[in-house]
Scaffold this motif. Structure first.
Motif, PDB file in Angstrom:
ATOM      1  N   TYR A 102      11.131  -5.474  43.675  1.00 42.53           N
ATOM      2  CA  TYR A 102      11.287  -4.984  42.311  1.00 42.53           C
ATOM      3  C   TYR A 102      10.735  -3.557  42.180  1.00 42.53           C
ATOM      4  CZ  TYR A 102       9.532  -3.943  37.637  1.00 42.53           C
ATOM      5  OH  TYR A 102       9.207  -3.298  36.474  1.00 42.53           O
ATOM      6  N   GLY A 103       9.498  -3.375  42.668  1.00 39.38           N
ATOM      7  CA  GLY A 103       8.854  -2.067  42.546  1.00 39.38           C
ATOM      8  C   GLY A 103       9.619  -0.986  43.282  1.00 39.38           C
ATOM      9  N   ARG A 104      10.107  -1.320  44.474  1.00 45.05           N
ATOM     10  CA  ARG A 104      10.832  -0.331  45.291  1.00 45.05           C
ATOM     11  C   ARG A 104      12.154   0.058  44.643  1.00 45.05           C
ATOM     12  NH1 ARG A 104      14.594  -0.898  49.240  1.00 45.05           N
ATOM     13  NH2 ARG A 104      14.442  -3.160  49.148  1.00 45.05           N
ATOM     14  N   LEU A 105      12.937  -0.951  44.224  1.00 42.07           N
ATOM     15  CA  LEU A 105      14.260  -0.668  43.680  1.00 42.07           C
ATOM     16  C   LEU A 105      14.195  -0.003  42.310  1.00 42.07           C
ATOM     17  CD1 LEU A 105      16.129  -3.888  44.854  1.00 42.07           C
ATOM     18  CD2 LEU A 105      16.279  -1.596  45.805  1.00 42.07           C
ATOM     19  N   GLU A 106      13.208  -0.354  41.508  1.00 40.43           N
ATOM     20  CA  GLU A 106      13.027   0.318  40.214  1.00 40.43           C
ATOM     21  C   GLU A 106      12.740   1.808  40.428  1.00 40.43           C
ATOM     22  OE1 GLU A 106      12.335  -0.719  36.366  1.00 40.43           O
ATOM     23  OE2 GLU A 106      14.238  -1.220  37.317  1.00 40.43           O
ATOM     24  N   SER A 107      11.947   2.107  41.446  1.00 41.57           N
ATOM     25  CA  SER A 107      11.616   3.509  41.709  1.00 41.57           C
ATOM     26  C   SER A 107      12.826   4.273  42.234  1.00 41.57           C
ATOM     27  CB  SER A 107      10.459   3.609  42.717  1.00 41.57           C
ATOM     28  OG  SER A 107      10.865   3.193  44.005  1.00 41.57           O
ATOM     29  N   TYR A 116       3.071  -1.022  38.389  1.00 37.82           N
ATOM     30  CA  TYR A 116       3.173  -2.344  37.753  1.00 37.82           C
ATOM     31  C   TYR A 116       1.982  -3.221  38.139  1.00 37.82           C
ATOM     32  CZ  TYR A 116       4.984  -3.818  42.328  1.00 37.82           C
ATOM     33  OH  TYR A 116       5.133  -4.077  43.673  1.00 37.82           O
ATOM     34  N   ARG A 117       1.765  -4.229  37.295  1.00 38.44           N
ATOM     35  CA  ARG A 117       0.710  -5.208  37.548  1.00 38.44           C
ATOM     36  C   ARG A 117       1.380  -6.462  38.101  1.00 38.44           C
ATOM     37  NH1 ARG A 117      -4.179  -4.933  35.281  1.00 38.44           N
ATOM     38  NH2 ARG A 117      -3.366  -3.648  33.579  1.00 38.44           N
ATOM     39  N   CYS A 118       0.957  -6.874  39.300  1.00 39.33           N
ATOM     40  CA  CYS A 118       1.601  -8.020  39.940  1.00 39.33           C
ATOM     41  C   CYS A 118       1.131  -9.327  39.275  1.00 39.33           C
ATOM     42  CB  CYS A 118       1.283  -8.022  41.431  1.00 39.33           C
ATOM     43  SG  CYS A 118      -0.395  -8.580  41.846  1.00 39.33           S
ATOM     44  N   PRO A 119       1.825 -10.450  39.528  1.00 43.29           N
ATOM     45  CA  PRO A 119       1.448 -11.737  38.917  1.00 43.29           C
ATOM     46  C   PRO A 119       0.011 -12.158  39.209  1.00 43.29           C
ATOM     47  CG  PRO A 119       3.643 -11.890  39.833  1.00 43.29           C
ATOM     48  CD  PRO A 119       3.099 -10.576  40.279  1.00 43.29           C
ATOM     49  N   ALA A 120      -0.553 -11.673  40.347  1.00 42.30           N
ATOM     50  CA  ALA A 120      -1.931 -12.026  40.685  1.00 42.30           C
ATOM     51  C   ALA A 120      -2.946 -11.164  39.928  1.00 42.30           C
ATOM     52  CB  ALA A 120      -2.147 -11.874  42.189  1.00 42.30           C
ATOM     53  N   GLY A 121      -2.460 -10.166  39.172  1.00 44.89           N
ATOM     54  CA  GLY A 121      -3.342  -9.355  38.337  1.00 44.89           C
ATOM     55  C   GLY A 121      -3.739  -8.018  38.919  1.00 44.89           C
ATOM     56  N   LEU A 122      -3.227  -7.661  40.110  1.00 40.41           N
ATOM     57  CA  LEU A 122      -3.590  -6.386  40.729  1.00 40.41           C
ATOM     58  C   LEU A 122      -2.510  -5.325  40.483  1.00 40.41           C
ATOM     59  CD1 LEU A 122      -5.095  -7.504  44.164  1.00 40.41           C
ATOM     60  CD2 LEU A 122      -6.237  -7.180  41.961  1.00 40.41           C
ATOM     61  N   ILE A 123      -2.933  -4.055  40.598  1.00 42.20           N
ATOM     62  CA  ILE A 123      -2.017  -2.937  40.384  1.00 42.20           C
ATOM     63  C   ILE A 123      -1.323  -2.587  41.701  1.00 42.20           C
ATOM     64  CG2 ILE A 123      -1.814  -0.507  39.708  1.00 42.20           C
ATOM     65  CD1 ILE A 123      -2.496  -2.430  37.420  1.00 42.20           C
ATOM     66  N   GLU A 124       0.008  -2.427  41.616  1.00 40.01           N
ATOM     67  CA  GLU A 124       0.801  -1.980  42.751  1.00 40.01           C
ATOM     68  C   GLU A 124       1.610  -0.761  42.310  1.00 40.01           C
ATOM     69  OE1 GLU A 124       0.688  -3.122  45.743  1.00 40.01           O
ATOM     70  OE2 GLU A 124      -0.252  -5.096  45.557  1.00 40.01           O
ATOM     71  N   VAL A 125       1.807   0.191  43.255  1.00 38.65           N
ATOM     72  CA  VAL A 125       2.547   1.424  42.949  1.00 38.65           C
ATOM     73  C   VAL A 125       3.565   1.685  44.055  1.00 38.65           C
ATOM     74  CG1 VAL A 125       2.378   3.892  42.413  1.00 38.65           C
ATOM     75  CG2 VAL A 125       0.460   2.364  41.856  1.00 38.65           C
ATOM     76  N   THR A 126       4.749   2.113  43.643  1.00 35.29           N
ATOM     77  CA  THR A 126       5.794   2.524  44.587  1.00 35.29           C
ATOM     78  C   THR A 126       6.134   3.982  44.330  1.00 35.29           C
ATOM     79  OG1 THR A 126       6.737   0.298  44.534  1.00 35.29           O
ATOM     80  CG2 THR A 126       8.090   2.034  45.476  1.00 35.29           C
ATOM     81  N   GLY A 137      12.916   6.389  51.734  1.00 34.02           N
ATOM     82  CA  GLY A 137      12.030   5.234  51.782  1.00 34.02           C
ATOM     83  C   GLY A 137      11.004   5.343  50.666  1.00 34.02           C
ATOM     84  N   ALA A 138       9.876   4.671  50.861  1.00 36.56           N
ATOM     85  CA  ALA A 138       8.861   4.709  49.804  1.00 36.56           C
ATOM     86  C   ALA A 138       7.485   4.435  50.378  1.00 36.56           C
ATOM     87  CB  ALA A 138       9.184   3.680  48.726  1.00 36.56           C
ATOM     88  N   VAL A 139       6.479   4.937  49.665  1.00 39.71           N
ATOM     89  CA  VAL A 139       5.085   4.602  49.959  1.00 39.71           C
ATOM     90  C   VAL A 139       4.661   3.548  48.939  1.00 39.71           C
ATOM     91  CG1 VAL A 139       2.718   5.445  50.084  1.00 39.71           C
ATOM     92  CG2 VAL A 139       4.591   6.916  50.837  1.00 39.71           C
ATOM     93  N   LEU A 140       4.148   2.412  49.433  1.00 38.23           N
ATOM     94  CA  LEU A 140       3.633   1.360  48.564  1.00 38.23           C
ATOM     95  C   LEU A 140       2.109   1.379  48.665  1.00 38.23           C
ATOM     96  CD1 LEU A 140       6.038  -1.578  49.586  1.00 38.23           C
ATOM     97  CD2 LEU A 140       6.472   0.308  48.014  1.00 38.23           C
ATOM     98  N   PHE A 141       1.430   1.471  47.531  1.00 40.55           N
ATOM     99  CA  PHE A 141      -0.027   1.414  47.578  1.00 40.55           C
ATOM    100  C   PHE A 141      -0.554   0.665  46.358  1.00 40.55           C
ATOM    101  CE2 PHE A 141       0.486   5.288  45.006  1.00 40.55           C
ATOM    102  CZ  PHE A 141      -0.560   5.202  44.083  1.00 40.55           C
ATOM    103  N   GLY A 142      -1.813   0.280  46.445  1.00 42.26           N
ATOM    104  CA  GLY A 142      -2.404  -0.449  45.316  1.00 42.26           C
ATOM    105  C   GLY A 142      -3.443  -1.454  45.761  1.00 42.26           C
ATOM    106  N   GLN A 143      -3.256  -2.751  45.239  1.00 43.67           N
ATOM    107  CA  GLN A 143      -4.186  -3.847  45.495  1.00 43.67           C
ATOM    108  C   GLN A 143      -5.572  -3.550  44.916  1.00 43.67           C
ATOM    109  OE1 GLN A 143      -4.137  -5.184  49.576  1.00 43.67           O
ATOM    110  NE2 GLN A 143      -1.899  -5.245  49.675  1.00 43.67           N
ATOM    111  N   VAL A 144      -5.550  -3.005  43.688  1.00 45.59           N
ATOM    112  CA  VAL A 144      -6.796  -2.746  42.945  1.00 45.59           C
ATOM    113  C   VAL A 144      -6.616  -3.286  41.521  1.00 45.59           C
ATOM    114  CG1 VAL A 144      -7.443  -0.708  44.282  1.00 45.59           C
ATOM    115  CG2 VAL A 144      -5.980  -0.464  42.261  1.00 45.59           C
ATOM    116  N   ARG A 145      -7.742  -3.342  40.798  1.00 47.96           N
ATOM    117  CA  ARG A 145      -7.686  -3.757  39.394  1.00 47.96           C
ATOM    118  C   ARG A 145      -7.741  -2.520  38.497  1.00 47.96           C
ATOM    119  NH1 ARG A 145     -12.371  -7.783  38.256  1.00 47.96           N
ATOM    120  NH2 ARG A 145     -13.499  -6.476  39.763  1.00 47.96           N
TER     121      ARG A 145
END
Length: 447
Positions: A102-107, A116-126, A137-145
């Protein structure tokens, strides 16, 4: 029971949404597949992982890079303990993969970073990597609150996972230990990636484009060289046919007869001119192809200058300086004389009191340099551009300039564009011509 059905419906709605987004994003991915740039080709994966690790250390985020199809091309760096435990369950891993998609294709569709905030409550960025309007391609980063809500899409509204997280004490402990960052820091990291990685990729894309352009240029040079060689073969064939029809040495013998007659009649100038001309003619018919020693071409030039000196006496002066070690330097024949003729006929002899032609042959780095300088009438800038355009292919005149452009082409085809003839001229001051020949055989394209 009703709450569970509602949650299941939201989950299915989210999966359907991702599928719709994926359908819309496939066309963009297809275009990327058909384009000329690939992430793996533009940047070494090992170097990319090192850069990714530096990003993670500097920001505290987890990182990974995917290609235009969504396949990971680098190892995940800085993955949080919470995410490792969360992804251990198959159902959770499925949800995470859908979220990544979702994050990749939206970007891709929006052509900008997606937070976006994932269902587990953490922030993810694409962060999409788009170079010259092509998605790589894309850089995926996050896994923070993050406690802030503005600018962050909450996927948790589709899939409720809070109860599942709270029911697992180990997960909750790891969740509580996960870093809390500000929205401002997230934006700063996006800027850092775009500033560093995207610019690096753009630079590599430009380098690759230049490399391809150079390859095309060299292919054109080779094609032109082949065409020139074919034209040369036709000329040589015509010359050979001429030789078969009439022995050119008969002309040499006739000139010798004139020379002997001049000697008998004590016509010293006539005798000398006949001798010089016969030597010039013999040199011309014996050197129609291949390479010659530089000293032999210099001797031919001196014969020409001696003839002109006899004709015009004090109106023409000349000097020749040559480093001894260059006497055996191999060069294509007849590349110097047309410039000497041009200097004498169009520079010196049209001047009221004449002038001087100076020829210097010397070494400069790994090149033999032939410099022809005269103090004749020179040329204005407009006239200079007509007789000496920036590229020899652009020349369309029909006088002595044709031979000059042919020499330029021969040098470029033989040694590369950097060995094009250099010419400078100034009205009423004179002209300087510089010819360079590589002494090292490895620098030669065709000899």
């Amino acid at each position: 029971m009703e709450l569970e059905r509602l949650q299941e419906k939201r989950k299915n709605d989210f999966f359907s949404l991702v599928q719709v987004i994926e359908k819309n994003g496939k066309e963009i991915c297809k275009k990327s597949k058909d384009s000329s740039y690939y992430l793996k080709e533009l940047m070494d994966i090992e170097k990319l992982e090192q850069l990714q690790e530096q990003f993670s250390k500097a920001t505290g985020f987890a990182f990974t890079v995917v290609d235009f199809k969504g396949d990971e091309i680098t190892k995940r760096i800085g993955c949080s303990e919470f995410c490792k435990g969360w992804r251990a369950e198959k159902e959770n891993r499925k949800v995470c993969n859908f979220c990544d998609t979702y994050g990749r294709l939206e970007s891709i569709i929006n052509q900008k970073p997606n937070i976006y905030r994932c269902p587990a409550g953490l922030i993810e960025v694409t962060v999409p990597l788009i170079i010259k309007e092509q998605y790589l391609g894309a850089v995926l980063f996050g896994q923070v609150r993050c406690t802030e809500e503005d600018g962050i899409v909450n996927i948790g509204r589709f899939i409720q996972c809070e109860d599942k997280r709270k029911s697992n004490s180990m997960l909750m402990e790891n969740y509580e230990q996960t870093s809390i960052v500000s929205y401002k820091k997230i934006l700063s990291t996006i800027y850092l990636i775009q500033l560093t990685l995207c610019r690096m990729l753009e630079k590599e894309a430009d380098r690759k484009a230049l490399e391809e352009e150079n390859k095309r240029f060299m292919a054109e040079m080779i094609a032109k060289k082949i065409r020139a060689e074919m034209e040369k073969a036709v000329v040589i064939a015509e010359l050979k046919r001429f030789k078969e029809q009439m022995n050119p040495y008969l002309i040499v013998d006739a000139l010798k007869t004139i020379e002997n007659a001049a000697l008998t009649e004590r016509a010293e100038k006539t005798k000398e001119m006949a001798f010089l001309f016969s030597e010039m003619f013999k040199y011309t018919i014996e050197n129609t192809e291949g390479l010659i020693d530089l000293i032999e071409d210099i001797k031919q030039i001196e014969r020409y200058l001696q003839i002109q000196k006899i004709r015009f006496i004090d109106k023409l002066n000349y000097s020749i300086e040559m480093q001894g070690e260059l006497e055996k330097q191999k060069i294509p024949p007849f590349i110097i004389l047309p410039f000497i003729e041009n200097a004498v006929e169009h520079g010196i002899l049209v001047k009221k009191y004449g002038g001087t032609v100076r020829i210097r042959v010397y070494m400069e780095n790994t090149d033999a340099v032939i410099e022809i300088e005269d103090n004749g009438v020179g040329m204005a800038e407009k006239q200079m551009k007509e007789i000496f355009p920036s590229h020899p292919e652009d020349y369309e005149k029909d006088f002595i300039g044709i031979s000059i452009q042919n020499i330029r082409k021969r040098l470029i085809y033989s040694f590369g564009f950097q060995y094009d003839v250099q010419m400078t001229s100034k009205k009423n001051a004179g002209t300087i011509v510089t010819i360079r020949i590589p002494c090292d055989k490895k620098d030669r394209l065709f000899f």
